[in-house]
Design a protein around this motif. Sequence first.
Motif, PDB file in Angstrom:
ATOM      1  N   THR A   1      -6.548  44.114 -27.222  1.00  0.00           N
ATOM      2  CA  THR A   1      -6.807  42.634 -27.094  1.00  0.00           C
ATOM      3  C   THR A   1      -7.485  41.873 -28.375  1.00  0.00           C
ATOM      4  N   GLN A   2      -6.978  40.960 -28.606  1.00  0.00           N
ATOM      5  CA  GLN A   2      -7.605  40.232 -29.871  1.00  0.00           C
ATOM      6  C   GLN A   2      -7.907  38.897 -29.426  1.00  0.00           C
ATOM      7  N   MET A   3      -7.426  38.217 -28.569  1.00  0.00           N
ATOM      8  CA  MET A   3      -7.592  36.808 -28.374  1.00  0.00           C
ATOM      9  C   MET A   3      -7.541  36.549 -26.830  1.00  0.00           C
ATOM     10  N   VAL A   4      -8.614  35.849 -26.307  1.00  0.00           N
ATOM     11  CA  VAL A   4      -8.769  35.493 -24.885  1.00  0.00           C
ATOM     12  C   VAL A   4      -8.600  33.926 -24.848  1.00  0.00           C
ATOM     13  N   ARG A   5      -8.074  33.517 -23.732  1.00  0.00           N
ATOM     14  CA  ARG A   5      -7.568  31.926 -23.413  1.00  0.00           C
ATOM     15  C   ARG A   5      -8.096  31.896 -22.130  1.00  0.00           C
ATOM     16  N   PHE A   6      -9.030  30.788 -21.986  1.00  0.00           N
ATOM     17  CA  PHE A   6      -9.438  30.268 -20.545  1.00  0.00           C
ATOM     18  C   PHE A   6      -8.694  28.927 -20.344  1.00  0.00           C
ATOM     19  N   SER A   7      -8.004  29.244 -19.566  1.00  0.00           N
ATOM     20  CA  SER A   7      -7.021  27.726 -18.958  1.00  0.00           C
ATOM     21  C   SER A   7      -7.701  27.174 -17.841  1.00  0.00           C
ATOM     22  N   CYS A   8      -8.450  26.049 -17.991  1.00  0.00           N
ATOM     23  CA  CYS A   8      -9.842  25.438 -16.950  1.00  0.00           C
ATOM     24  C   CYS A   8      -8.799  24.292 -16.291  1.00  0.00           C
ATOM     25  N   HIS A   9      -9.102  24.297 -15.150  1.00  0.00           N
ATOM     26  CA  HIS A   9      -8.386  23.111 -14.126  1.00  0.00           C
ATOM     27  C   HIS A   9      -9.423  22.389 -13.410  1.00  0.00           C
ATOM     28  N   ASN A  10      -9.697  21.189 -13.794  1.00  0.00           N
ATOM     29  CA  ASN A  10     -10.655  20.202 -13.162  1.00  0.00           C
ATOM     30  C   ASN A  10     -12.023  20.925 -13.268  1.00  0.00           C
ATOM     31  N   MET A  11     -12.368  21.426 -14.305  1.00  0.00           N
ATOM     32  CA  MET A  11     -13.716  21.986 -14.485  1.00  0.00           C
ATOM     33  C   MET A  11     -14.773  21.021 -15.140  1.00  0.00           C
ATOM     34  N   ASN A  12     -15.973  20.826 -14.603  1.00  0.00           N
ATOM     35  CA  ASN A  12     -16.821  19.975 -15.239  1.00  0.00           C
ATOM     36  C   ASN A  12     -17.489  20.711 -16.588  1.00  0.00           C
ATOM     37  N   GLU A  13     -18.242  19.930 -17.450  1.00  0.00           N
ATOM     38  CA  GLU A  13     -18.769  20.512 -18.530  1.00  0.00           C
ATOM     39  C   GLU A  13     -19.716  21.737 -18.371  1.00  0.00           C
ATOM     40  N   GLN A  14     -20.469  21.448 -17.249  1.00  0.00           N
ATOM     41  CA  GLN A  14     -21.517  22.643 -17.082  1.00  0.00           C
ATOM     42  C   GLN A  14     -20.871  23.901 -16.523  1.00  0.00           C
ATOM     43  N   GLN A  15     -19.609  23.866 -15.935  1.00  0.00           N
ATOM     44  CA  GLN A  15     -19.194  24.945 -15.684  1.00  0.00           C
ATOM     45  C   GLN A  15     -18.154  25.786 -16.861  1.00  0.00           C
ATOM     46  N   ILE A  16     -17.816  24.740 -17.723  1.00  0.00           N
ATOM     47  CA  ILE A  16     -17.221  25.391 -19.156  1.00  0.00           C
ATOM     48  C   ILE A  16     -18.429  25.905 -19.791  1.00  0.00           C
ATOM     49  N   GLN A  17     -19.598  25.418 -20.015  1.00  0.00           N
ATOM     50  CA  GLN A  17     -20.606  26.174 -20.649  1.00  0.00           C
ATOM     51  C   GLN A  17     -21.092  27.343 -20.243  1.00  0.00           C
ATOM     52  N   VAL A  18     -20.689  27.654 -18.972  1.00  0.00           N
ATOM     53  CA  VAL A  18     -21.079  29.106 -18.545  1.00  0.00           C
ATOM     54  C   VAL A  18     -19.982  30.099 -19.310  1.00  0.00           C
ATOM     55  N   ILE A  19     -18.651  29.508 -19.443  1.00  0.00           N
ATOM     56  CA  ILE A  19     -17.524  30.376 -20.141  1.00  0.00           C
ATOM     57  C   ILE A  19     -18.125  30.541 -21.782  1.00  0.00           C
ATOM     58  N   PHE A  20     -18.672  29.412 -22.245  1.00  0.00           N
ATOM     59  CA  PHE A  20     -19.270  29.597 -23.646  1.00  0.00           C
ATOM     60  C   PHE A  20     -20.204  30.934 -23.910  1.00  0.00           C
ATOM     61  N   ALA A  21     -21.129  30.727 -22.785  1.00  0.00           N
ATOM     62  CA  ALA A  21     -22.663  31.739 -22.611  1.00  0.00           C
ATOM     63  C   ALA A  21     -21.683  33.138 -22.870  1.00  0.00           C
ATOM     64  N   CYS A  22     -20.730  33.468 -21.866  1.00  0.00           N
ATOM     65  CA  CYS A  22     -20.147  34.562 -21.857  1.00  0.00           C
ATOM     66  C   CYS A  22     -19.800  34.960 -23.021  1.00  0.00           C
ATOM     67  N   MET A  23     -18.823  34.246 -23.675  1.00  0.00           N
ATOM     68  CA  MET A  23     -18.283  34.876 -25.049  1.00  0.00           C
ATOM     69  C   MET A  23     -19.003  34.715 -25.966  1.00  0.00           C
TER      70      MET A  23
ATOM     71  N   VAL B   1     -17.838  37.887 -17.308  1.00  0.00           N
ATOM     72  CA  VAL B   1     -17.338  36.746 -16.706  1.00  0.00           C
ATOM     73  C   VAL B   1     -17.503  36.923 -14.946  1.00  0.00           C
ATOM     74  N   LYS B   2     -17.156  38.020 -14.548  1.00  0.00           N
ATOM     75  CA  LYS B   2     -17.331  38.326 -12.980  1.00  0.00           C
ATOM     76  C   LYS B   2     -18.744  38.060 -12.575  1.00  0.00           C
ATOM     77  N   GLU B   3     -19.666  38.365 -13.441  1.00  0.00           N
ATOM     78  CA  GLU B   3     -21.023  38.251 -13.206  1.00  0.00           C
ATOM     79  C   GLU B   3     -21.508  36.774 -13.186  1.00  0.00           C
ATOM     80  N   LYS B   4     -21.267  36.257 -14.353  1.00  0.00           N
ATOM     81  CA  LYS B   4     -21.400  34.691 -14.301  1.00  0.00           C
ATOM     82  C   LYS B   4     -20.882  34.063 -13.285  1.00  0.00           C
ATOM     83  N   PHE B   5     -19.628  34.320 -12.673  1.00  0.00           N
ATOM     84  CA  PHE B   5     -19.148  33.398 -11.724  1.00  0.00           C
ATOM     85  C   PHE B   5     -18.831  34.239 -10.543  1.00  0.00           C
TER      86      PHE B   5
END
Length: 209
Positions: A169-191, A119-123
């Motif tokens: 750790t068994q579960m990871v939650r990303f709580s996104c605030h005012n993020m667009n779909e392109q930014q959210i897709q980066v999170i999907f790519a990480c996971m 995540v740090k690399e992607k962001f």
Amino acid sequence: MEYENLEQVKELINRIADIYDIPTKEQVRKMQELTGVEWDAKDLQMACCEYWSHNSLEETAYFMFHEDYPPVQEEDLVFWKYKQGVVLDSQEVYEKYRLGKGKLKALEALPVKEIFQKVKEKFSDWKQDMETSDEESCRFICPEQKEYWTDTHFWIFLYGREANGQKETQMVRFSCHNMNEQQIQVIFACMEEFECSLYIREEKTMEYD
């Protein structure tokens, strides 16, 4: 007026918040002058003194000009990985962890350090705000905001259980605030790199009365 006086308004909000008391007549007059709103001293105090726990400084400044908070888009993305052959109701699994009602052996342990590194690399250009040294709660803040009040960021929250005397750790939650779909897709790519599936995606638009 809004953009010209923004920094002065933010500075005045902080001054009023620091005193934890009714703002002076001069402070009320100054805020009225800067925003064009006929602020009442008590209403002004309430908005300024509560922003640390409820709204960002920028959102509070927006409120000073508009007498209303800006619309906010909140979205939760929750990932985990089932052990082979396991099929469970995803919403029930999430609620169990979220509400602290128990943990399951049916979820795989996740390589959380590697996930954080990815995540740090992607962001890499996003500012990282760590609340704990072991990364149990970490916020990433976008360097370029669409509007001054947007406050685009995401939090990472971890859920898990104790196994053999160690935290797992068994579960990871990303709580996104005012993020667009392109930014959210980066999170999907990480996971996806860790074969973690998205099981919960909850969206809500918050608007203040």
